[in-house]
Each structure stands twice: as C-alpha cells, then as structure tokens.
Design a protein around this motif. Sequence first.
Motif, PDB file in Angstrom:
ATOM      1  N   ILE A  40       0.869  -1.180   0.000  1.00  0.00           N
ATOM      2  CA  ILE A  40       0.000   0.000   0.000  1.00  0.00           C
ATOM      3  C   ILE A  40       0.903   1.227   0.000  1.00  0.00           C
ATOM      4  CG2 ILE A  40      -1.844   1.242   1.186  1.00  0.00           C
ATOM      5  CD1 ILE A  40      -2.674  -1.561   0.322  1.00  0.00           C
ATOM      6  N   VAL A  41       0.827   2.051  -1.058  1.00  0.00           N
ATOM      7  CA  VAL A  41       1.670   3.246  -1.170  1.00  0.00           C
ATOM      8  C   VAL A  41       0.779   4.476  -1.170  1.00  0.00           C
ATOM      9  CG1 VAL A  41       3.447   4.436  -2.478  1.00  0.00           C
ATOM     10  CG2 VAL A  41       3.335   1.947  -2.538  1.00  0.00           C
ATOM     11  N   CYS A  42       1.072   5.395  -0.268  1.00  0.00           N
ATOM     12  CA  CYS A  42       0.300   6.642  -0.158  1.00  0.00           C
ATOM     13  C   CYS A  42       1.012   7.733  -0.960  1.00  0.00           C
ATOM     14  CB  CYS A  42       0.176   7.069   1.293  1.00  0.00           C
ATOM     15  SG  CYS A  42      -0.534   5.778   2.359  1.00  0.00           S
ATOM     16  N   ARG A  43       0.257   8.390  -1.851  1.00  0.00           N
ATOM     17  CA  ARG A  43       0.863   9.444  -2.674  1.00  0.00           C
ATOM     18  C   ARG A  43       0.086  10.741  -2.515  1.00  0.00           C
ATOM     19  NH1 ARG A  43       1.740   8.324  -8.950  1.00  0.00           N
ATOM     20  NH2 ARG A  43      -0.492   7.883  -8.827  1.00  0.00           N
ATOM     21  N   GLY A  80       5.895  10.402  -2.758  1.00  0.00           N
ATOM     22  CA  GLY A  80       5.051   9.226  -2.733  1.00  0.00           C
ATOM     23  C   GLY A  80       5.085   8.533  -4.085  1.00  0.00           C
ATOM     24  N   GLY A  81       5.160   9.326  -5.146  1.00  0.00           N
ATOM     25  CA  GLY A  81       5.279   8.769  -6.495  1.00  0.00           C
ATOM     26  C   GLY A  81       6.563   7.982  -6.668  1.00  0.00           C
ATOM     27  N   ARG A  82       7.642   8.441  -6.053  1.00  0.00           N
ATOM     28  CA  ARG A  82       8.907   7.710  -6.143  1.00  0.00           C
ATOM     29  C   ARG A  82       8.835   6.380  -5.398  1.00  0.00           C
ATOM     30  NH1 ARG A  82      13.852  12.148  -5.890  1.00  0.00           N
ATOM     31  NH2 ARG A  82      13.135  13.412  -7.648  1.00  0.00           N
ATOM     32  N   MET A  83       8.050   6.341  -4.342  1.00  0.00           N
ATOM     33  CA  MET A  83       7.852   5.076  -3.633  1.00  0.00           C
ATOM     34  C   MET A  83       7.180   4.045  -4.542  1.00  0.00           C
ATOM     35  SD  MET A  83       6.613   6.182   0.196  1.00  0.00           S
ATOM     36  CE  MET A  83       7.798   6.281   1.538  1.00  0.00           C
ATOM     37  N   ALA A 120       3.569   2.092   2.828  1.00  0.00           N
ATOM     38  CA  ALA A 120       4.631   3.100   2.675  1.00  0.00           C
ATOM     39  C   ALA A 120       4.016   4.483   2.540  1.00  0.00           C
ATOM     40  CB  ALA A 120       5.487   2.774   1.452  1.00  0.00           C
ATOM     41  N   PHE A 121       4.567   5.446   3.249  1.00  0.00           N
ATOM     42  CA  PHE A 121       4.055   6.820   3.159  1.00  0.00           C
ATOM     43  C   PHE A 121       5.154   7.819   3.502  1.00  0.00           C
ATOM     44  CE2 PHE A 121       3.205   5.346   7.476  1.00  0.00           C
ATOM     45  CZ  PHE A 121       3.654   6.399   8.271  1.00  0.00           C
ATOM     46  N   ASP A 166      -1.489  -6.374  10.273  1.00  0.00           N
ATOM     47  CA  ASP A 166      -0.271  -7.189  10.185  1.00  0.00           C
ATOM     48  C   ASP A 166       0.629  -6.791   9.013  1.00  0.00           C
ATOM     49  OD1 ASP A 166       1.414  -9.131  11.215  1.00  0.00           O
ATOM     50  OD2 ASP A 166       0.662 -10.680   9.855  1.00  0.00           O
ATOM     51  N   ALA A 167       0.698  -5.513   8.749  1.00  0.00           N
ATOM     52  CA  ALA A 167       1.597  -4.996   7.713  1.00  0.00           C
ATOM     53  C   ALA A 167       2.654  -4.124   8.366  1.00  0.00           C
ATOM     54  CB  ALA A 167       0.826  -4.188   6.677  1.00  0.00           C
ATOM     55  N   MET A 168       3.831  -4.111   7.789  1.00  0.00           N
ATOM     56  CA  MET A 168       4.904  -3.231   8.254  1.00  0.00           C
ATOM     57  C   MET A 168       4.820  -1.884   7.542  1.00  0.00           C
ATOM     58  SD  MET A 168       8.265  -5.638   8.576  1.00  0.00           S
ATOM     59  CE  MET A 168       8.289  -7.088   9.612  1.00  0.00           C
ATOM     60  N   VAL A 169       5.538  -0.881   8.080  1.00  0.00           N
ATOM     61  CA  VAL A 169       5.537   0.431   7.447  1.00  0.00           C
ATOM     62  C   VAL A 169       6.948   0.833   7.037  1.00  0.00           C
ATOM     63  CG1 VAL A 169       3.485   1.267   8.655  1.00  0.00           C
ATOM     64  CG2 VAL A 169       5.744   1.679   9.645  1.00  0.00           C
ATOM     65  N   ILE A 170       7.008   1.549   5.922  1.00  0.00           N
ATOM     66  CA  ILE A 170       8.221   2.239   5.483  1.00  0.00           C
ATOM     67  C   ILE A 170       7.882   3.722   5.487  1.00  0.00           C
ATOM     68  CG2 ILE A 170       9.820   2.668   3.589  1.00  0.00           C
ATOM     69  CD1 ILE A 170       9.364  -0.198   2.654  1.00  0.00           C
ATOM     70  N   VAL A 171       8.653   4.510   6.208  1.00  0.00           N
ATOM     71  CA  VAL A 171       8.350   5.937   6.383  1.00  0.00           C
ATOM     72  C   VAL A 171       9.471   6.799   5.819  1.00  0.00           C
ATOM     73  CG1 VAL A 171       7.811   7.755   8.049  1.00  0.00           C
ATOM     74  CG2 VAL A 171       7.006   5.416   8.449  1.00  0.00           C
ATOM     75  N   ASP A 172       9.097   7.755   4.997  1.00  0.00           N
ATOM     76  CA  ASP A 172      10.013   8.765   4.476  1.00  0.00           C
ATOM     77  C   ASP A 172      10.045   9.927   5.469  1.00  0.00           C
ATOM     78  OD1 ASP A 172      10.897  11.194   3.220  1.00  0.00           O
ATOM     79  OD2 ASP A 172      10.559  10.324   1.251  1.00  0.00           O
ATOM     80  N   ALA A 173      11.197  10.109   6.137  1.00  0.00           N
ATOM     81  CA  ALA A 173      11.367  11.213   7.091  1.00  0.00           C
ATOM     82  C   ALA A 173      12.483  12.147   6.624  1.00  0.00           C
ATOM     83  CB  ALA A 173      11.676  10.670   8.475  1.00  0.00           C
ATOM     84  N   VAL A 174      12.641  12.252   5.300  1.00  0.00           N
ATOM     85  CA  VAL A 174      13.737  13.050   4.746  1.00  0.00           C
ATOM     86  C   VAL A 174      13.685  14.485   5.235  1.00  0.00           C
ATOM     87  CG1 VAL A 174      14.627  14.053   2.600  1.00  0.00           C
ATOM     88  CG2 VAL A 174      14.126  11.604   2.712  1.00  0.00           C
ATOM     89  N   THR A 175      12.504  15.087   5.218  1.00  0.00           N
ATOM     90  CA  THR A 175      12.389  16.493   5.612  1.00  0.00           C
ATOM     91  C   THR A 175      11.979  16.662   7.064  1.00  0.00           C
ATOM     92  OG1 THR A 175      11.879  17.139   3.349  1.00  0.00           O
ATOM     93  CG2 THR A 175      11.243  18.687   5.026  1.00  0.00           C
ATOM     94  N   SER A 176      11.497  15.609   7.703  1.00  0.00           N
ATOM     95  CA  SER A 176      11.006  15.772   9.072  1.00  0.00           C
ATOM     96  C   SER A 176      12.069  15.561  10.145  1.00  0.00           C
ATOM     97  CB  SER A 176       9.820  14.834   9.333  1.00  0.00           C
ATOM     98  OG  SER A 176      10.131  13.500   9.014  1.00  0.00           O
ATOM     99  N   LEU A 177      13.029  14.654   9.926  1.00  0.00           N
ATOM    100  CA  LEU A 177      13.997  14.330  10.980  1.00  0.00           C
ATOM    101  C   LEU A 177      14.783  15.561  11.423  1.00  0.00           C
ATOM    102  CD1 LEU A 177      15.293  12.102  12.708  1.00  0.00           C
ATOM    103  CD2 LEU A 177      17.005  11.821  10.887  1.00  0.00           C
ATOM    104  N   GLY A 178      14.666  15.894  12.698  1.00  0.00           N
ATOM    105  CA  GLY A 178      15.373  17.037  13.266  1.00  0.00           C
ATOM    106  C   GLY A 178      14.579  18.324  13.242  1.00  0.00           C
ATOM    107  N   GLY A 179      13.478  18.363  12.466  1.00  0.00           N
ATOM    108  CA  GLY A 179      12.708  19.600  12.360  1.00  0.00           C
ATOM    109  C   GLY A 179      11.351  19.542  13.014  1.00  0.00           C
ATOM    110  N   THR A 180      10.833  18.323  13.154  1.00  0.00           N
ATOM    111  CA  THR A 180       9.524  18.106  13.770  1.00  0.00           C
ATOM    112  C   THR A 180       9.577  16.734  14.428  1.00  0.00           C
ATOM    113  OG1 THR A 180       7.136  18.278  13.301  1.00  0.00           O
ATOM    114  CG2 THR A 180       8.448  16.993  11.762  1.00  0.00           C
ATOM    115  N   PRO A 181       8.750  16.467  15.443  1.00  0.00           N
ATOM    116  CA  PRO A 181       8.876  15.197  16.159  1.00  0.00           C
ATOM    117  C   PRO A 181       8.817  13.958  15.264  1.00  0.00           C
ATOM    118  CG  PRO A 181       7.494  16.680  17.403  1.00  0.00           C
ATOM    119  CD  PRO A 181       7.775  17.371  16.094  1.00  0.00           C
TER     120      PRO A 181
END
Length: 505
Positions: free
Chosen positions: A185-188, A193-196, A237-238, A262-277
């Motif tokens: 399941i890919v959220c765009r 999200g398109g690259r995912m 993935a989102f 029962d699904a795992m997640v892949i999270v893109d935190a490229v812009t969030s890490l260090g700037g927001t929780p």
Amino acid sequence: MNCVERLVQIFGSQAELARRLSVDRAVVSNWIKVGYIPARWAMEVEHLTAGELSAVEVLNEAAARKPLKLKSRPEGEGSFGMPLQGNDIMNQYAPHKRIFSFHPPQRTLMGPGPTEIHPRVLTTMSQPAIGYLDPVFVEMMEELKTLLRYAYQTKNALTFPISGPGSVGMEYCFVNMVAPGDKVIVCRNGVFGGRMIENVERCGGVPIVVEESWGDAIDPQKVEDALKKNPDARVVAFVHAETSTGCQSDAKTLTQIAHKHDAMVIVDAVTSLGGTPVLVDEWGIDAIYSASQKCLSCTPGLSPVSFSERVVDRVKARKDKIKSWFMDMNLLLGYWGASTRTYHHTAPTNSLFALHEALLLIREEGIENCWARHHRHHLALKAGLEAMGLKYLVKEQYQLPQMNAVMCPEGVDEAAVRRTLLDEFGLEIGAGLGPLAGKIWRFGLMGYSCRADNVMLCLSALGSVMSDMGVAVHVGDAEAAAHAAYASQHVRAAQAKKKAVSKAA
C-alpha cells in the motif's frame, strides 16, 4: 620570430592581444621583454589563435628559455623529461578555457534543501581522512549510531547512515523489504510518494495506491479501506513530511492502522527528521529513512536509516536474493553491525565526520529544543508572509514548520521573483514541482538555516522584489508582523516559565 612576437602580429598590437587575453598590457610587454610566453598560457594561446600557434610551440619555447632546474635531473632536461616534440596528442582532450579553483558564492539557503552548514560541521569535514576500518574510525561509527538513535528517538540496533542521498535510503528500504509479488500500500500526496511507487514496481512488487490531493495529508480511513480490500498486503509506505508540498501526515495513526492489519511500514522522514517530532519507538515504525542535507544541516550524500528487529528478521528469512548487492542488508550488517567490521564498501569518511558533528550539535541543543526552534521561526515567517497577502497551500494543522509552501499571487512571474532574489540578495527559495510548478514558492527553514536573521532577510527581500514588480505590498509590514510573532512567543514562554517556578515553589 618568437611566439609572443607572432602572437602580437596575429592580433595587430600589444593592446589588442592584452584585451583578448583579459590581462593588463604590462603583462604582454613583459613577455616581449623576456622573449617567451609562460607555459601556463599555452592552451589558451592555442585556443585563442584557433591552432595557428600551437600549445606545443609555446611549451617548447618556454622550456628552452626558462628550463626547470632540479639537482636530481640532468642539465637541460625539464620536469617532464626532454622538451615536447611534434604534436601533443593529449592536449586535444584538455579544456579550451582556463579553469581555476572553484569558490562558490555565499548564499542564504531557504529552499527545499540543501541547507546552510554550521561552521563546526564544515571544520570537522575538512579534517584529515583516515581508513574506514581504522579503530578510531570504528569508534566514531559507534558514537554516530548512538547520536542517530537519539535523533530518531529509538533503540533500534540497526540505525546507521547509508552512503548515498535520501533516494538511496528509500531504495534500501524497498529493495530489502519488498519481494517480487508482494502487495504494498503506497500513499501518494506529492512527488516523493510517487517515487515510492516506482521503487515497488522495480522490486517486482504490486503497488496499491492511496491517492490524496497535493497539499492534503494522507487520510487514515483510505489506508484502512485499502488494507481491508487487500488483506495480503505486506507493507504500507508513506511520506511523513512531503517536501514538495510542505504537508505533514499523521505517522503514528498510519502506523497503528498498518500494524492492525499485520503490515509493516516504510516511512520517508527526509524532511522531518530534526525539524519536527519523529518518534520511531513510540509510534512503532518498522523502517524509516532520512537525508543528511535537510534539518540535520550536513553535507548531502548520506541517508540515515533505522530498522526494527522485526524487519531484520524478515529480511534474513527471505529465500530469494536481494536484487541490489550494494544495498543488501545482510551484507551491510557485517559493516555497521556491533560485531567486528568486515569490508563492504569505501565509506565516505569525511562526510561521516560531518554527520557526527551535525548530530552532536542537535544533542547539545536538545532534540525538543530543536523542534521548538523550527516551530518558533515558522510562526514568525508565516506571520510575515501572510502580512504580504500570501496564502499557504496546506491547512494549518498539517503545515510543516520547516517547509512553507505558499501560493504565488495572480499575475506574478514566480520564476522571475526567485531569480531576482538569488541575483540581488543571494537568497535561494524553492519552486513548485509537478502540478504545482509555477504556482507555489517553497520556503525552507531547516537546521542551521532556521534562524531569525534568515527569516527577516527573506521577508525584506521578498517584499522589495514584489513591490518592484508592482504587487500591492507595503514594505515593512511583513517584518513588523514577524517581530510581533517573535515578541508574543517570548511573552508566552516567560509566562509559562514563571508559572512553572511558582508551581514548584
């Protein structure tokens, strides 16, 4: 007739020759006096005369008139052996213009990345290189992993930086976690999200796309519905913080929904890490990746990742071979694991020095203070932009503090505004991507770029440029609104501190 005399004859006068070479006439006069052209001008002379006077002739004459004498060489022999004879075959591959050392201009970076780099990080990056298996370097790697766990708020053992930009971190997650035939399941709701989706397809997986309008957060109910229709989906993935729109989705809720099915997640935190929780353990995130050049304010080219033990176990249990050798988690475990290091690839040592220092700065500031700083300057920038009449693309509750996307006013050439800001103020802001191209500006407030002086420069410069273009902007209103926002925040902070002291007493 020597080379310099021939050159003057070709161009008619010493003055014209000096003009063509962009040098003072005294330089040409000195060449006439000594009777040769210095060797370093050989290629430029050949290019300037279209080969009428070859570089070889200039080099040979210079070597004959002023040979390089070293005690270790026989008399009359130059530093590269005897003077060049005949055609210099290698010169045909040399650049036709003179190339000097590169010195980039000083810019104020307030776009989607990269960000300005803290002087301490720049200094650390310039330290002497050492081997990637050196015991001292290995010790630094362990500290780096610890600092990354702090930034991600996790105890995951497999938390480390991959050698490559955030896109490599993304691909690393998908190539290890998605086997051929797996439903994902890919959220765009933007570019990334398109690259995912592209990554799922390249891994041989089957993407089930949850679409959302650009600028809107991912609707948890849509993810729930997609998982109910596809109970065999193995991964969700989102993008936590969509860089292309400045929109933040609810990573905690989306992760909870995925785990319920029962699904795992892949999270893109490229812009969030260090700037927001970003709370990996509290939210239960399975796999997450980021990039060094955003809110971490490090040099581009590293992608911090973190994986739960559940992910590691799944990857180890795969029967098929991971499609990428470089990004095979089983192989990298031998280099970044806690045991004795085994060679995998040549790590970018100095970039890792820099990331170590950048993460140390965050630890010294305190991660919560870091998040608060981004929020504080976001409120000031937002107040100023709105005072100019600019409207945000994203609803307030989903706005990213570190990536502010605003709509361009009607009739304004947004590209011309960005170009003028760069040319006249040395200020870089971002353009819209995809369907938002030409419609929005993206103002980054990330890491070391997230400072009050940058906020005020941005508002002042933007107001001046828009006013010059005929937009009804009263220069000074934006700055005043930003100052008022800062002042109100200081008052609230002082009141909260006073209340806490009173309560403690």
